[in-house]
Design an enzyme around this catalytic site. Structure first.
Site, PDB file in Angstrom:
ATOM      1  N   GLU A  75       0.856  -1.186   0.000  1.00  0.00           N
ATOM      2  CA  GLU A  75       0.000   0.000   0.000  1.00  0.00           C
ATOM      3  C   GLU A  75       0.893   1.237   0.000  1.00  0.00           C
ATOM      4  OE1 GLU A  75      -3.518  -0.282   2.107  1.00  0.00           O
ATOM      5  OE2 GLU A  75      -3.959   1.864   2.066  1.00  0.00           O
ATOM      6  N   ARG A  76       0.645   2.102  -0.970  1.00  0.00           N
ATOM      7  CA  ARG A  76       1.442   3.333  -1.125  1.00  0.00           C
ATOM      8  C   ARG A  76       2.934   3.020  -1.252  1.00  0.00           C
ATOM      9  NH1 ARG A  76      -3.156   5.680  -2.467  1.00  0.00           N
ATOM     10  NH2 ARG A  76      -4.658   5.626  -0.774  1.00  0.00           N
ATOM     11  N   ASN A  89      -3.562  -1.931   7.422  1.00  0.00           N
ATOM     12  CA  ASN A  89      -4.841  -2.469   6.953  1.00  0.00           C
ATOM     13  C   ASN A  89      -4.619  -3.982   6.910  1.00  0.00           C
ATOM     14  OD1 ASN A  89      -5.949   0.055   6.591  1.00  0.00           O
ATOM     15  ND2 ASN A  89      -5.288   0.207   4.465  1.00  0.00           N
ATOM     16  N   GLU A 106     -10.988   4.225   8.539  1.00  0.00           N
ATOM     17  CA  GLU A 106     -11.048   3.876   7.119  1.00  0.00           C
ATOM     18  C   GLU A 106     -11.544   2.452   6.903  1.00  0.00           C
ATOM     19  OE1 GLU A 106      -7.091   4.879   5.624  1.00  0.00           O
ATOM     20  OE2 GLU A 106      -7.791   6.915   5.279  1.00  0.00           O
ATOM     21  N   ARG A 160      -2.937   3.033  16.795  1.00  0.00           N
ATOM     22  CA  ARG A 160      -2.871   4.262  15.984  1.00  0.00           C
ATOM     23  C   ARG A 160      -4.016   5.233  16.299  1.00  0.00           C
ATOM     24  NH1 ARG A 160      -2.943   3.729  10.324  1.00  0.00           N
ATOM     25  NH2 ARG A 160      -1.146   4.958   9.791  1.00  0.00           N
ATOM     26  N   ASP A 174      -2.984  14.064   7.203  1.00  0.00           N
ATOM     27  CA  ASP A 174      -2.472  12.839   6.599  1.00  0.00           C
ATOM     28  C   ASP A 174      -1.193  13.027   5.782  1.00  0.00           C
ATOM     29  OD1 ASP A 174      -2.228  10.263   5.812  1.00  0.00           O
ATOM     30  OD2 ASP A 174      -3.947  10.235   4.467  1.00  0.00           O
ATOM     31  N   GLU A 217       4.539   9.098  14.188  1.00  0.00           N
ATOM     32  CA  GLU A 217       4.623   8.291  12.962  1.00  0.00           C
ATOM     33  C   GLU A 217       4.889   9.229  11.787  1.00  0.00           C
ATOM     34  OE1 GLU A 217       1.307   5.544  12.261  1.00  0.00           O
ATOM     35  OE2 GLU A 217       1.486   5.826  10.098  1.00  0.00           O
ATOM     36  N   GLU A 247       3.888   9.094  -0.386  1.00  0.00           N
ATOM     37  CA  GLU A 247       2.521   9.016  -0.891  1.00  0.00           C
ATOM     38  C   GLU A 247       2.031  10.346  -1.455  1.00  0.00           C
ATOM     39  OE1 GLU A 247      -0.281   7.678   2.058  1.00  0.00           O
ATOM     40  OE2 GLU A 247      -2.004   8.088   0.794  1.00  0.00           O
ATOM     41  N   HIS A 262      -4.096  18.333   0.483  1.00  0.00           N
ATOM     42  CA  HIS A 262      -4.970  17.302  -0.081  1.00  0.00           C
ATOM     43  C   HIS A 262      -5.621  17.718  -1.400  1.00  0.00           C
ATOM     44  CE1 HIS A 262      -6.218  13.312   0.644  1.00  0.00           C
ATOM     45  NE2 HIS A 262      -6.108  13.380   1.957  1.00  0.00           N
TER      46      HIS A 262
HETATM   47  O1  GCW Z   1      -2.599   8.156   4.076  1.00  0.00           O
HETATM   48  C1  GCW Z   1      -3.614   7.252   4.186  1.00  0.00           C
HETATM   49  C2  GCW Z   1      -3.357   6.332   3.052  1.00  0.00           C
HETATM   50  C3  GCW Z   1      -3.866   4.927   3.264  1.00  0.00           C
HETATM   51  C4  GCW Z   1      -3.314   4.434   4.601  1.00  0.00           C
HETATM   52  C5  GCW Z   1      -3.824   5.356   5.695  1.00  0.00           C
HETATM   53  C6  GCW Z   1      -3.281   4.987   7.059  1.00  0.00           C
HETATM   54  C7  GCW Z   1      -2.664   2.241   5.256  1.00  0.00           C
HETATM   55  O2  GCW Z   1      -3.905   6.885   1.896  1.00  0.00           O
HETATM   56  O3  GCW Z   1      -3.415   4.169   2.196  1.00  0.00           O
HETATM   57  O4  GCW Z   1      -3.662   3.117   4.849  1.00  0.00           O
HETATM   58  O5  GCW Z   1      -3.396   6.666   5.442  1.00  0.00           O
HETATM   59  O6  GCW Z   1      -2.303   5.597   7.470  1.00  0.00           O
HETATM   60  O7  GCW Z   1      -3.825   4.130   7.717  1.00  0.00           O
END
Ligand code: GCW
Length: 715
Positions: free
Chosen positions: A181-182, A225, A306, A339, A379, A401, A407, A535
């Site tokens: 992911e990313r 995830n 999410e 988290r 984010d 973190e 990303e 964003h």
């Molecule tokens: O930045 C967002 C990302 C998701 C990521 C989420 C997170 C792992 O777009 O891809 O999922 O944050 O940090 O949980």
């Protein structure tokens, strides 16, 4: 014939300017020959005395011998006697040698720090590398190797080091199917590989050595995830192998776990954290893991965020969920990293939500829970203010973190040196205990009595030969580790270290290249999201600009319009008292400072305010003109980066030079794409002209809107 080949070989490799092609696979551990200038001094490093060996010490010793051999051509040997040895390494040397003050120095370096010291002079000189643990010796050895790589004077070393954070982790967002992911550097190094473990061993060892060299002592092997299956036998078997491999490098493994695991893979009715059956399930699972991995690190959890399951699904709190896992891990000294990246689909201002949900839980978490907070409140944007959660939970261990994978900063296509951004966060003053209460101090244990201190970086590592896609993205991995070790290090000194080890000790190369790195993140901010905008990226890929996107049925807070609010009346997110009042989450004097556009730092002004297009900025320019100049500056800076880089040709190997040149070309094109897309779109509201002295946009807005960004080549 053979003679001819040899002659050719000689000619090719003795010609100035022609260097061996390099793929980047050895990262900063290349161990090139040192210059003649220091060769004499270094050639004395012939005999190594090792006090009490162990698997960790063996790694340190082998690395040192390998490095000395490669850099000086000297075959170092292990000497049984302390006297006459040139390097003394190990724990407990303070009992054997009489160095004034050594015992006190060791007291200051904690469980994983080290002392490096030269004793004696001339041919009798000895370098002592000692610590309170084998891990400390390992880190001291790598620090010493770094000095050799950078051709530093070793005649009078006197170093005492200790890491600022106890747990220094990488978080891999790697899925069990092998995707990341990313991730922009190929597939996962951990999961779904065709080659067998034996074949990959050296590859993993390079990973482990690289991390040990910067002090990383933990790694989370799978995506937050999290697939519940990671806790099944099939995957745990692999985790055991990784743990065994990484152990001699002082790296513990951790896993991201899915909160619904008891129901999904355990066959339980639900995963309610207050039900005995569920609690037992976790205890059994944890016991099973520790039977195989006695030093397993613990769990990382993304819950109720999410779409991930969590305790709130059962009307329980984050603390209920975290504490249940903490209880299971506690007998083994395992840790839960929980988290704080949460935001509800239709809630209040997204920037406020982590604070709103977590601060009321302060003091309710078990001692082995650490709440993991992203550096900014939204984010991982190119620029955000620090998250107000830092400093707001005195009774809880909080960790920061960062995202190393880019990303939102151009993926592995853009050169963006991240430490300047990370330093900005570390040095931000929260004021929670008066002036000087920086985010660094609010997390490293110096301000609050945290039980644990920790830091995490979302890895940018993949199966690409050079590990990170862009050669310069290696610097972000390296620098993250160095800052996790010591957040007071300067971004430029870390950059210089990295350049020396990765490319060359020649200042004619280092100075201009470091200059490129140091200015790169601000360039990205300027061509993507200047003045506190955020964003504006395409809603799914997060790469290119899509400030216009509207998607029926999509969550509003996933779309750029939610953040920029551009209309004919102006642009920006009103987080002042008259808006969402997110400013209130900050201590004074920050709250008042952010609340007023006249005192709010202009690089965050549109983060906190919605302002008219003709608002007068401190430069005297209108907001619109100021915005234009920032976007254009960003593009100009990348063009400058290209020019500076072009002059580096011949100073390093052609392969990496060309690769970076190619990437800069992409970055330059994409910077123009960003500039034109944002300005032309915002212009439909501002109805103001782009200042006449600036070049005309190279794109057409309607054309730009049609671009469908293709993610496939980024995985
Ligand atoms: O930045 C967002 C990302 C998701 C990521 C989420 C997170 C792992 O777009 O891809 O999922 O944050 O940090 O949980």
């Amino acid at each position: 014939m053979r003679g001819k080949i040899l002659l050719l070989f000689f000619l090719v490799f003795s010609m100035p300017g022609l260097m061996m092609a390099e793929s980047g696979e050895n990262l900063w551990l290349r161990y090139e020959k040192v210059s003649n200038k220091v060769l004499d001094e270094y050639s004395g490093l012939k005999k190594i005395y090792v006090e009490e060996s162990s698997p960790v010490i063996e790694v340190a010793q082998n690395e040192l011998m390998k490095a000395i051999k490669a850099m000086t051509s000297v075959d170092a040997v292990v000497n049984k006697k302390l006297a006459g040895s040139s390097i003394l390494m190990g724990v407990g040397l303070d009992e054997k040698i009489n160095i004034q003050g050594l015992k006190d120095r060791l007291k200051n370096c904690g469980p994983e720090g080290y002392v490096i010291q030269t004793i004696g002079t001339g041919s009798d000189a000895q370098v002592v590398i000692t610590a309170n643990s084998d891990a400390g010796v390992l880190y001291g050895t790598f620090a010493f190797i770094r000095m050799l790589q950078s051709e530093e004077d070793i005649a009078a070393i006197n170093i005492v080091e200790s890491p600022k954070y106890e747990l220094r982790l990488l978080n891999h967002w790697d899925n069990l199917n092998g995707t990341v992911e990313r991730g922009y550097a190929g597939h996962s190094i951990w999961w779904n590989r065709e080659k067998i473990f034996k074949v990959l061993k050296e590859h993993y060892q390079t990973y482990a050595r690289a991390n040990a060299s910067i002090g990383i002592n933990g790694t989370v092997l799978n995506n937050v995830n999290a697939a519940p299956e990671v806790l099944t036998d099939e995957y745990l078997e692999q985790v055991v192998r990784f743990a065994n491999l990484l152990r001699p490098y002082n790296i513990k493994v951790y896993l991201s776990v899915n909160f619904s695991s008891p129901a999904v893979i355990g066959g339980l009715e639900d995963s309610d954290p207050l039900r005995d059956e569920v609690r037992e399930w976790w205890k059994d699972k944890v016991e099973e893991i520790y039977e195989e991995i006695p030093d397993f690190g613990g769990f990382l959890v993304k819950a109720n965020s999410e779409g991930q399951p969590g305790p709130q699904d059962y009307g329980r709190t984050h603390a209920d969920g975290a504490n249940m896992l903490a209880e299971a891990l506690e007998p083994y000294n395992g840790i839960v990293m929980w988290r704080a990246f949460v935001y509800a689909p239709s809630g209040d201002d997204r920037a406020k939500q982590a604070y709103t949900e977590f601060v009321p839980l302060d003091g309710k978490f078990h001692e082995n829970v650490i709440v993991q907070v992203k550096n900014g409140p939204v984010d991982f944007q190119p620029r955000e203010p620090f998250s107000p959660v830092f400093g707001a939970m005195e009774e809880t261990s909080l960790m920061i973190e960062f995202q190393i994978t880019q990303e939102y900063l151009g993926f592995s296509n853009h050169l963006a040196y991240l430490p300047t951004m990370q330093k900005e966060t570390f040095e931000s003053d929260t004021y929670v205990k008066g002036p000087g209460s920086t985010v660094a101090k609010a997390t490293d244990g110096s301000l609050f009595n945290q039980k644990h201190t920790a830091i995490a970086g979302v890895a940018n590592i993949g199966r690409d030969t050079n590990w990170t896609g862009h050669h310069f993205a290696q610097a972000n991995w390296y620098a993250y580790g160095r800052l996790a070790w010591d957040h007071t290090l300067r971004a430029d000194e870390i950059g210089q270290e990295w350049l020396k080890m990765t490319f060359s000790n020649d200042s004619a190369f280092i100075d201009p290249t470091l200059n490129i790195m140091m200015r790169s993140r601000e360039a990205v901010v300027n061509y993507m999201t200047p003045l506190g905008l955020h964003h504006l990226m395409g809603w799914s890929h997060h790469h290119g600009p899509e400030p216009w996107t509207e998607i029926e049925g999509a969550r509003p807070d996933w779309l750029p319009k939610y953040y920029h609010n551009a209309s004919e009346s102006g642009i920006g997110f009103d987080r002042s008292e008259s808006g969402s009042n997110a400013v209130e989450q900050y201590e004074e004097p920050l709250a008042s400072m952010y609340n007023n556009p006249k005192t709010c730092p202009e690089n965050l002004i549109l983060w906190f305010h919605h302002l008219p297009w003709d608002y007068t900025m401190s430069s005297g320019l209108s907001l619109w003109d100021e915005l234009c100049y920032h976007y254009y500056d960003g593009v100009e800076e990348v063009r400058l980066m290209q020019k500076k880089w072009d002059r580096m040709q011949g100073m390093i190997d052609e392969e990496r030079f060309e690769h970076v040149r190619h990437k800069l070309k992409i970055q330059s094109r994409e910077a123009e794409w960003w500039r034109d897309a944002c300005l032309l779109y915002f212009q439909t509201f501002s109805k103001m002209p782009i200042p006449a002295e600036l070049e005309r946009p190279v794109h057409d807005l309607d054309e730009l809107k049609k671009i469908k960004f293709d993610m496939t080549h980024h995985n």
